[in-house]
Write an enzyme that holds these catalytic residues in place. Structure first.
Site, PDB file in Angstrom:
ATOM      1  N   GLU A 211      -1.999  -5.639   8.395  1.00 19.05           N
ATOM      2  CA  GLU A 211      -1.254  -5.066   9.518  1.00 19.05           C
ATOM      3  C   GLU A 211      -1.961  -5.330  10.837  1.00 19.05           C
ATOM      4  O   GLU A 211      -3.172  -5.130  10.957  1.00 19.05           O
ATOM      5  CB  GLU A 211      -1.099  -3.552   9.301  1.00 19.05           C
ATOM      6  CG  GLU A 211      -0.248  -3.236   8.080  1.00 19.05           C
ATOM      7  CD  GLU A 211       0.018  -1.751   7.892  1.00 19.05           C
ATOM      8  OE1 GLU A 211      -0.336  -0.938   8.785  1.00 19.05           O
ATOM      9  OE2 GLU A 211       0.580  -1.394   6.843  1.00 19.05           O
TER      10      GLU A 211
ATOM     11  N   ASP B  10       0.840  -1.201   0.000  1.00 19.18           N
ATOM     12  CA  ASP B  10       0.000   0.000   0.000  1.00 19.18           C
ATOM     13  C   ASP B  10       0.877   1.255   0.000  1.00 19.18           C
ATOM     14  O   ASP B  10       0.386   2.370  -0.163  1.00 19.18           O
ATOM     15  CB  ASP B  10      -0.994  -0.007   1.175  1.00 19.18           C
ATOM     16  CG  ASP B  10      -0.328  -0.187   2.526  1.00 19.18           C
ATOM     17  OD1 ASP B  10       0.919  -0.268   2.579  1.00 19.18           O
ATOM     18  OD2 ASP B  10      -1.059  -0.253   3.533  1.00 19.18           O
ATOM     19  N   SER B  11       2.205   1.055   0.122  1.00 17.06           N
ATOM     20  CA  SER B  11       3.132   2.184  -0.051  1.00 17.06           C
ATOM     21  C   SER B  11       3.022   2.740  -1.464  1.00 17.06           C
ATOM     22  O   SER B  11       3.509   3.840  -1.743  1.00 17.06           O
ATOM     23  CB  SER B  11       4.575   1.754   0.240  1.00 17.06           C
ATOM     24  OG  SER B  11       4.916   0.608  -0.503  1.00 17.06           O
TER      25      SER B  11
ATOM     26  N   LYS C 157      -1.314  -9.482   2.651  1.00 20.01           N
ATOM     27  CA  LYS C 157      -0.664  -9.055   3.896  1.00 20.01           C
ATOM     28  C   LYS C 157      -1.596  -8.098   4.611  1.00 20.01           C
ATOM     29  O   LYS C 157      -2.242  -7.271   3.966  1.00 20.01           O
ATOM     30  CB  LYS C 157       0.667  -8.363   3.568  1.00 20.01           C
ATOM     31  CG  LYS C 157       1.339  -7.715   4.772  1.00 20.01           C
ATOM     32  CD  LYS C 157       2.788  -7.405   4.504  1.00 20.01           C
ATOM     33  CE  LYS C 157       3.073  -6.081   3.840  1.00 20.01           C
ATOM     34  NZ  LYS C 157       2.595  -4.885   4.552  1.00 20.01           N
TER      35      LYS C 157
ATOM     36  N   GLU D 117       8.542  -4.508  10.933  1.00 16.83           N
ATOM     37  CA  GLU D 117       8.996  -3.192  10.443  1.00 16.83           C
ATOM     38  C   GLU D 117       9.438  -2.311  11.607  1.00 16.83           C
ATOM     39  O   GLU D 117       8.693  -2.133  12.587  1.00 16.83           O
ATOM     40  CB  GLU D 117       7.853  -2.507   9.657  1.00 16.83           C
ATOM     41  CG  GLU D 117       8.261  -1.119   9.165  1.00 16.83           C
ATOM     42  CD  GLU D 117       7.323  -0.516   8.130  1.00 16.83           C
ATOM     43  OE1 GLU D 117       6.363  -1.199   7.696  1.00 16.83           O
ATOM     44  OE2 GLU D 117       7.552   0.639   7.749  1.00 16.83           O
TER      45      GLU D 117
ATOM     46  N   ASP E  95      -0.873  -5.967  -0.163  1.00 18.65           N
ATOM     47  CA  ASP E  95      -1.495  -5.466   1.064  1.00 18.65           C
ATOM     48  C   ASP E  95      -3.007  -5.418   0.942  1.00 18.65           C
ATOM     49  O   ASP E  95      -3.538  -5.033  -0.108  1.00 18.65           O
ATOM     50  CB  ASP E  95      -1.015  -4.030   1.344  1.00 18.65           C
ATOM     51  CG  ASP E  95       0.232  -3.996   2.185  1.00 18.65           C
ATOM     52  OD1 ASP E  95       0.302  -4.745   3.172  1.00 18.65           O
ATOM     53  OD2 ASP E  95       1.148  -3.217   1.853  1.00 18.65           O
TER      54      ASP E  95
END
Ligand code: KIV
Length: 262
Positions: free
Chosen positions: A112, A42-43, A110, A179, A81
């Site tokens: 979070e 999502d970056s 993925k 991270e 993501d």
């Protein structure tokens, strides 16, 4: 590469390499390398679209990026993501998001954090979709974390991350991104867990490393994080090539006879 290969690599103490990838042309280049995993992160909201944070990534954005990466690197293992809030809705909406991204070409998703997502992770895994966890600095929580800061420095924080990591493993996650956590914690978790850990800003003790492609290629002039190594000064190289093109057009040396149809 598949989820079993990553476990084998961990057992054999062979480091796993992962880079972000968001588009067709860079996927083509990466497909010619030995990189083991691609992350359509999502970056992309920040790197590709210029937003301030990853919160602006949405399903449509990631669906397009996944599909482009799949076309460029059809044989690579692609993780994507689940974007901000896309997995905090009803089970049918959450699974709809997973379905869209898997059908676009992802091999795994993925997400979070784990608190509040326990039954969802279990459901996704039991539906046949590999899940990668993401703990430590979780950028989708930036407002709750009060900024982009190293996580797990205190014993209490470290214990919480350890608890969450074990929970993710128990729920069937195949791998875990750590991270921006202290190296000691990342190394400890990597030894504790059977699933491979992939670090970013987590030191050298994790089972693998991930970086944002644009950061390691030096494509973003004013972005420099302590944990990033620039393997290329891409920004400068591209600017120089473009400047050369401009000069040669103005000087009328491009196009030459060789580049012209007669
Ligand atoms: O979106 C992303 O690039 C990521 C990495 C920082 C792991 O999640």
């Amino acid at each position: 590469m598949n989820v079993f290969d990553f476990r084998k690599m961990k057992k054999a103490r062979e480091k796993i390499t992962m880079l972000t990838c968001y588009d067709y042309w860079s996927a083509q280049i990466l497909s010619e390398t030995q990189i083991e995993m691609l992350l359509v992160g999502d970056s992309s909201a920040m790197v590709m679209h210029g937003f301030e944070s990853t919160l602006n990534a949405d399903l449509i954005m990631l669906q397009y990026h996944v599909a482009a990466v799949k076309r460029g690197a059809p044989k690579k293992f692609i993780v994507t993501d689940l974007p901000f809030l896309s997995y905090r809705k009803s089970i049918s909406e959450n699974m709809g998001a997973v379905e869209i991204l898997m059908k676009a070409g992802a091999n795994a998703v993925k997400l979070e954090g784990i608190q509040g997502n326990e039954s969802l992770v279990e459901h996704i895994v039991k539906s046949g979709v590999p899940v990668m966890g993401h703990l430590g600095l979780t950028p989708q929580f930036v407002h709750q974390l009060g900024g982009y800061k190293v996580q797990g420095r205190s014993l209490d924080e470290a214990k919480l991350i350890e608890k969450d990591a074990l929970l993710l493993q128990d729920l069937g996650a195949f791998s875990l991104v750590l991270e921006c956590v202290p190296e000691k914690l990342a190394t400890h978790l990597s030894a504790l867990l059977e699933i491979p850990t992939i670090g970013i800003g987590a030191g050298s003790g994790t089972d693998g490393q991930v970086l944002v492609l644009h950061d390691m290629l030096g494509l973003q002039k004013n972005v420099q994080m302590q944990f990033v190594r620039r393997f290329l000064d891409g920004h400068q190289l591209i600017a120089e090539a473009v400047q050369k093109y401009i000069v040669e057009v103005k000087e009328k040396t491009f196009p030459s006879a060789l580049e012209t149809f007669y």
